[in-house]
Scaffold this active site. Sequence first.
Site, PDB file in Angstrom:
ATOM      1  N   GLU A   1      13.331   2.279  13.511  1.00  0.00           N
ATOM      2  CA  GLU A   1      12.693   3.919  12.979  1.00  0.00           C
ATOM      3  C   GLU A   1      11.202   3.581  14.187  1.00  0.00           C
ATOM      4  OE1 GLU A   1      10.648   2.643   9.020  1.00  0.00           O
ATOM      5  OE2 GLU A   1      10.149   0.434   9.429  1.00  0.00           O
TER       6      GLU A   1
ATOM      7  N   TYR B   1       0.553  -0.950  -0.442  1.00  0.00           N
ATOM      8  CA  TYR B   1      -0.092   0.208  -0.004  1.00  0.00           C
ATOM      9  C   TYR B   1       1.228   1.157  -0.387  1.00  0.00           C
ATOM     10  CZ  TYR B   1       1.015   1.555   4.778  1.00  0.00           C
ATOM     11  OH  TYR B   1       1.767   1.281   6.111  1.00  0.00           O
TER      12      TYR B   1
ATOM     13  N   LEU C   1      11.164   1.334   6.594  1.00  0.00           N
ATOM     14  CA  LEU C   1      11.061   1.182   5.567  1.00  0.00           C
ATOM     15  C   LEU C   1      11.441   2.854   4.256  1.00  0.00           C
ATOM     16  CD1 LEU C   1       8.708   1.744   3.333  1.00  0.00           C
ATOM     17  CD2 LEU C   1       7.494   2.996   4.614  1.00  0.00           C
TER      18      LEU C   1
ATOM     19  N   HIS D   1      -2.730 -21.180   0.769  1.00  0.00           N
ATOM     20  CA  HIS D   1      -0.992 -20.128   0.879  1.00  0.00           C
ATOM     21  C   HIS D   1      -0.295 -19.854   0.064  1.00  0.00           C
ATOM     22  CE1 HIS D   1      -1.670 -20.831   5.423  1.00  0.00           C
ATOM     23  NE2 HIS D   1      -0.585 -20.521   5.715  1.00  0.00           N
TER      24      HIS D   1
ATOM     25  N   LYS E   1       6.341  -1.998   1.776  1.00  0.00           N
ATOM     26  CA  LYS E   1       6.046  -1.346   2.492  1.00  0.00           C
ATOM     27  C   LYS E   1       4.067  -1.834   1.964  1.00  0.00           C
ATOM     28  CE  LYS E   1       3.032   2.830   2.914  1.00  0.00           C
ATOM     29  NZ  LYS E   1       3.696   3.535   4.192  1.00  0.00           N
TER      30      LYS E   1
END
Length: 282
Positions: free
Chosen positions: A176, A32, A200, A100, A144
């Site tokens: 982070e 996303y 990220l 899966h 992400k």
Amino acid sequence: MKTSFYNGEFRDDDELTVQYRDRAFYFGDGVYEVIRYYDGEFFTLDEHLDRLMNSAKEIEIEGISRDEILSVVTELKDRNTIDNGALYIQISRGIQNRNHAYPVDVDPVILAYINEARRPLSQSENGVHAITSEDYRWLKCHVKSLNLLPNVMEKERAVKAGAHETVMHRDRVVTEGSSTNVFIVKNGILKTHPANNLILNGITRLEVLKIAGRLDIETDESAFTVEELKEADEVMITSTTQEVTPVVKVDDVIIGNGQRGEITRRIQEVFSTNIHKLNLVK
């Protein structure tokens, strides 16, 4: 009435339905982005789209094009009447019965919608508090991904502690925040964790580094410890929705004089200028 997009169709929000067999729901099998726009104009759109495509490639989602995504986000913004918003877009691997293994002959599914988003001006000026916690996430944090449960739990940990953010660390090395990148300033040098698989590579993170270059602020993309975090002259967190926010307290330690620092303020000023003029730093 707001308009959203799902699986090839634009719909009013109250008419939008999503498929429960979408792999986004039971596997978090997707990626996303959140893209900010100000006064009707996207901010750092290309960078967000590039990262979205790279994330999809990293988890082996195929059959989606950058042009298709660009078309969706552009039309979605134009169909809505929100001048200042945050556009959320996700790509899942597709729709199939729960299994899966990757599905065969199934197309990726795009979901996108917009929420109104105001600038965090009070936090930007007055700063926020943060706590620290061990980083126990997977080792592909540069993707992400929709798999955000550890981030959600750490954000809730901050809320329960009366703080704004949790700064995570691996063996005392700061990585982070639960939803942000983290910078420190020490002796005039701006420092942040290198862009590797442990963080990220935030779009606002990159903007801050570019701005620092324009301001002749020395930067250092290398790891620092929790102890260095607490001994810093300034601390700031960055993200698409939180922009550049000073941190004035970490755990029980006051950072600097407990107020927004000078380097943070200078970076914020240029960042705001870039927003108002949409004169993006390249």
